[in-house]
Design a protein around this motif. Structure first.
Motif, mmCIF file in Angstrom:
data_model
loop_
_atom_site.group_PDB
_atom_site.id
_atom_site.type_symbol
_atom_site.label_atom_id
_atom_site.label_comp_id
_atom_site.label_asym_id
_atom_site.label_seq_id
_atom_site.Cartn_x
_atom_site.Cartn_y
_atom_site.Cartn_z
ATOM 1 N N SER A 1 0.815 -1.219 0.000
ATOM 2 C CA SER A 1 0.000 0.000 0.000
ATOM 3 C C SER A 1 0.847 1.267 0.000
ATOM 4 N N VAL B 1 0.854 3.532 -3.100
ATOM 5 C CA VAL B 1 -0.226 4.517 -3.211
ATOM 6 C C VAL B 1 0.175 5.769 -2.442
ATOM 7 N N ALA C 1 -2.423 5.000 -8.286
ATOM 8 C CA ALA C 1 -3.676 5.572 -7.781
ATOM 9 C C ALA C 1 -4.338 4.566 -6.834
ATOM 10 N N PRO C 2 -5.059 5.060 -5.813
ATOM 11 C CA PRO C 2 -5.693 4.141 -4.847
ATOM 12 C C PRO C 2 -6.557 3.071 -5.507
ATOM 13 N N GLU C 3 -7.271 3.444 -6.562
ATOM 14 C CA GLU C 3 -8.149 2.465 -7.217
ATOM 15 C C GLU C 3 -7.373 1.418 -8.011
ATOM 16 N N GLU C 4 -6.057 1.609 -8.171
ATOM 17 C CA GLU C 4 -5.227 0.640 -8.887
ATOM 18 C C GLU C 4 -4.458 -0.300 -7.959
ATOM 19 N N ASP D 1 -5.350 -2.705 -5.969
ATOM 20 C CA ASP D 1 -5.692 -4.121 -6.093
ATOM 21 C C ASP D 1 -5.149 -4.728 -7.386
ATOM 22 N N LYS D 2 -5.023 -3.924 -8.433
ATOM 23 C CA LYS D 2 -4.430 -4.416 -9.682
ATOM 24 C C LYS D 2 -2.951 -4.727 -9.478
#
Length: 193
Positions: free
Chosen positions: A138, A141, A147-150, A152-153
């Motif tokens: 983490s 990020v 980016a935070p939404e990436e 998990d990718k």
């Protein structure tokens, strides 16, 4: 979308050799590089997303393992080394000219005192322990690298390489730190195993 995790793992993980016994690490200077000799293989080799570890240009992770302090010596260029952050627990020794971190050493009372942190990508020898897990995921990020939404990718890409992902260190290393603190505080319970 594929992320530039680190050049050593972007295309898969190469297995190390259990019989490998060390080698030399060199900074990126063309003339008079700093060289460090390691007389053992590394342990706990991992992809690290923390903001302190040295990363190759464009990579979002470093690759770092540990060796016993007694297995590391500076072979040449010691006068070119400086400590990046004297207030950090891990005293990262980097080349003044190219900026590459050659090793990190803990000088304070700590669970990992006696271990030096190294980047074996700086070695031409093959056989170093392969990457075992990903830590501080983490943090990529937090640094604005992803980016935070990436996030998990990134974790899925690491897992696709066979690496477990953690937002701290691996459970075994976190247990070692916890046991060190419990012993220091006089509250360590004896194991019944």
């Amino acid at each position: 979308m594929s992320f530039n995790l680190h050049p050593l793992i972007n295309n898969g993980i190469t297995a190390g050799s259990s019989s490998f016994s060390g080698g030399k690490l060199s900074c990126h200077c063309k003339a008079s590089p700093v060289t460090v000799s390691l007389t053992s293989n590394i342990a706990h080799n991992h992809a690290c997303g923390c903001s302190k570890c040295w990363k190759p240009s464009g990579a979002i992770f470093s690759i770092v393992g540990v060796v016993p302090r007694s297995a590391l010596s500076v072979a040449s260029g010691e006068s070119k080394l400086y400590i990046v952050d004297k207030d950090a627990v891990i005293q990262r020794h980097a080349c003044k000219e190219c900026g590459v971190h050659m090793f990190g050493r803990i000088e304070v009372d700590h669970a990992f005192h006696g271990l030096d942190f190294v980047h074996v990508e700086l070695s031409k020898e093959k056989g170093w322990q392969e990457v075992q897990f990903a830590a501080f995921v983490s943090s990529v990020v937090e640094q604005g690298l992803v980016a935070p939404e990436e996030a998990d990718k990134v974790r899925q890409q690491l897992k696709g390489l066979g690496l477990s992902t953690y937002d701290a260190l691996s459970p075994g290393l976190m247990d070692a730190i916890a046991a060190f603190v419990a012993k220091k505080n006089g509250v360590l319970r004896e194991s019944k195993l």
